[in-house]
Design an enzyme around this catalytic site. Structure first.
Site, PDB file in Angstrom:
ATOM      1  N   LYS A   8       0.840  -1.205   0.000  1.00 29.12           N
ATOM      2  CA  LYS A   8       0.000   0.000   0.000  1.00 29.12           C
ATOM      3  C   LYS A   8       0.879   1.259   0.000  1.00 29.12           C
ATOM      4  CE  LYS A   8      -3.158   2.421   2.871  1.00 29.12           C
ATOM      5  NZ  LYS A   8      -3.362   2.527   4.288  1.00 29.12           N
ATOM      6  N   ASP A  55      -7.293   1.299   0.680  1.00 29.02           N
ATOM      7  CA  ASP A  55      -7.350   1.511   2.125  1.00 29.02           C
ATOM      8  C   ASP A  55      -8.779   1.210   2.571  1.00 29.02           C
ATOM      9  OD1 ASP A  55      -8.928   3.654   1.438  1.00 29.02           O
ATOM     10  OD2 ASP A  55      -7.900   5.075   2.738  1.00 29.02           O
TER      11      ASP A  55
END
Ligand code: SF4
Length: 222
Positions: A134, A152
């Site tokens: 991420k 997210d």
């Protein structure tokens, strides 16, 4: 929602391939200011900010980095102080021991393998200590070379509500979104969902009556 209602709602809004264009268009118009909320002035500050943002808010990170970036300007600066000093300097972002360890390891690697610069390729970014996929995706996208789609909590929730994925696992959600979202929007798309998720489609009380996507969304309550 019962399964038959879900199927009916999906049929009502039509296939996701036809909806994705208008979804991007309308969200871009609704949130022209959608962009990363972290403050940074160069590639290194970007990388550090994103690493510090794990498990805390962007506002909190900005508060800490305002002073941090005056003191630490090059990768060498993070290694020039005792680890305890760096721990104190990033303490307010939480998980300060792990973050200090990750920062020191990453700075070492930047110096040894990348001439002190932040790499742009995802496969190089994820090899930096403490840099998860991420984080790497956020950094690559902000450097203008998105190679994946950041997933997210907001991206996950909205992708599911909008019927763009049926997956739960972030890696599988990302794979679904990569197949669907045109590549030129990979960098912007997560920001659009994040801002829409904060302002309109909140976790607890989505405001469907005010949502520009209500006729495109199988989860709309209006
Ligand atoms: S219509 Fe409702 S559930 Fe769908 S995206 Fe908008 S706020 Fe979220």
């Amino acid at each position: 929602m019962a399964r038959s209602f879900v199927g009916e709602a999906r049929r009502r809004v039509g296939p996701k391939r036809q909806r994705i264009g208008p979804i991007v268009e309308r969200l871009t118009a609704a949130h022209p200011d959608a962009r990363i909320a972290l403050r940074f002035r160069n590639d290194l500050e970007l990388l550090v900010s994103v690493m510090l943002s794990a498990q805390t808010t962007d506002v909190n990170v900005n508060r800490v980095t305002e002073r941090l970036f005056e003191k630490y300007r090059r990768p060498e600066d993070y290694l020039a102080v005792p680890p305890e000093e760096l721990e104190r300097d990033v303490y307010a972002t939480g998980f300060f021991r792990q973050k200090t360890k990750a920062l020191r390891g990453t700075m070492q690697r930047l110096i040894e393998d990348h001439d002190g610069r932040v790499p742009r390729r995802l496969d190089e970014l994820v090899r930096l200590p403490g840099v998860a996929r991420k984080t790497a995706n956020v950094v690559a996208a902000e450097l203008g070379e998105p190679q994946g789609i950041v997933v997210d909590t907001h991206v996950r929730r909205l992708s599911q509500r909008l019927g763009l994925t049926r997956e739960e696992d972030p890696v599988k959600i990302e794979r679904d979104l990569q197949r669907l979202v045109p590549r030129e929007h990979w960098g912007l798309f997560p920001h659009l969902l994040i801002w829409h998720g904060r302002r309109v489609c909140t976790a607890r009380a989505p405001r469907c009556e005010d949502c520009v996507l209500r006729d495109l969304c199988p989860s709309s309550r209006v």
